[in-house]
Design a protein around this motif. Structure first.
Motif, mmCIF file in Angstrom:
data_model
loop_
_atom_site.group_PDB
_atom_site.id
_atom_site.type_symbol
_atom_site.label_atom_id
_atom_site.label_comp_id
_atom_site.label_asym_id
_atom_site.label_seq_id
_atom_site.Cartn_x
_atom_site.Cartn_y
_atom_site.Cartn_z
ATOM 1 N N ARG A 75 13.060 -5.170 3.149
ATOM 2 C CA ARG A 75 12.426 -4.559 4.341
ATOM 3 C C ARG A 75 11.035 -4.031 3.996
ATOM 4 O O ARG A 75 10.085 -4.206 4.766
ATOM 5 N N THR A 76 10.903 -3.421 2.836
ATOM 6 C CA THR A 76 9.605 -2.886 2.406
ATOM 7 C C THR A 76 8.578 -4.002 2.271
ATOM 8 O O THR A 76 7.436 -3.858 2.716
ATOM 9 N N ASP A 79 7.482 -4.955 5.617
ATOM 10 C CA ASP A 79 6.613 -3.905 6.165
ATOM 11 C C ASP A 79 5.207 -3.964 5.568
ATOM 12 O O ASP A 79 4.244 -3.581 6.230
#
Length: 161
Positions: A75-76, A79
């Motif tokens: 997810r990072t 992002d």
């Protein structure tokens, strides 16, 4: 067995250009950490299959922790504008793991490698990502101590070990 460049045996070189803390450096370091987490998840599959019954729950817990970190890092990376690196189908082990003692050594080795890439991410990131990376570094260092029985003065920093 197919090997990944960062596999279980080598620390990534994703720190090039990360000293400035630029988002490209943070993305590279996050990708390297994700790659290390993929390798750790794989490695703990081996550890869990070989470690003695008394430490099997510890291996299961570490496996779950690395899966959670892996998912959070994916997810990072998204992002930060990247596409998360995929896991390799298999990773080269740094040494044969025929028994429980070798499985314990492998677990400590995995944690040392993960601590190293999180050290790089701490150096490259800022704000909440840096705090998260520092927490992951601390967790890996604590697990390494539990597996090995001893600690190192500067976990994650190969030049200080």
């Amino acid at each position: 067995m197919k090997t990944a460049r960062t596999a279980l045996t080598a620390r990534t070189a994703a720190t090039a250009g990360t000293a400035t803390g630029t988002s490209a450096g943070a993305l590279d370091a996050a990708q390297a950490a994700l790659t290390a987490e993929h390798a750790a998840v794989y490695g703990y599959g081996v550890v869990g299959g070989r470690v003695g019954g008394a430490r099997r729950s510890e291996a299961t817990s570490a496996h779950a922790a690395h899966r959670a970190r892996r998912d959070a890092l994916a997810r990072t990376v998204r992002d930060l504008g990247g596409t998360p690196v995929a896991a390799e189908p298999a990773y080269a082990l740094p040494f044969p793991v025929p028994d429980s003692a070798a499985a314990v050594r492998l677990a400590a080795h995995l944690e040392d490698r993960v601590a190293g890439v999180y050290s790089d991410l701490v150096r490259a990131a800022e704000g909440p990502l840096r705090r998260e990376a520092a927490g992951a570094l601390r967790e890996a260092a604590v697990r390494a101590v539990r597996w090995r029985g001893t600690g190192v003065a500067f976990p994650g920093l190969a030049e200080r070990a």
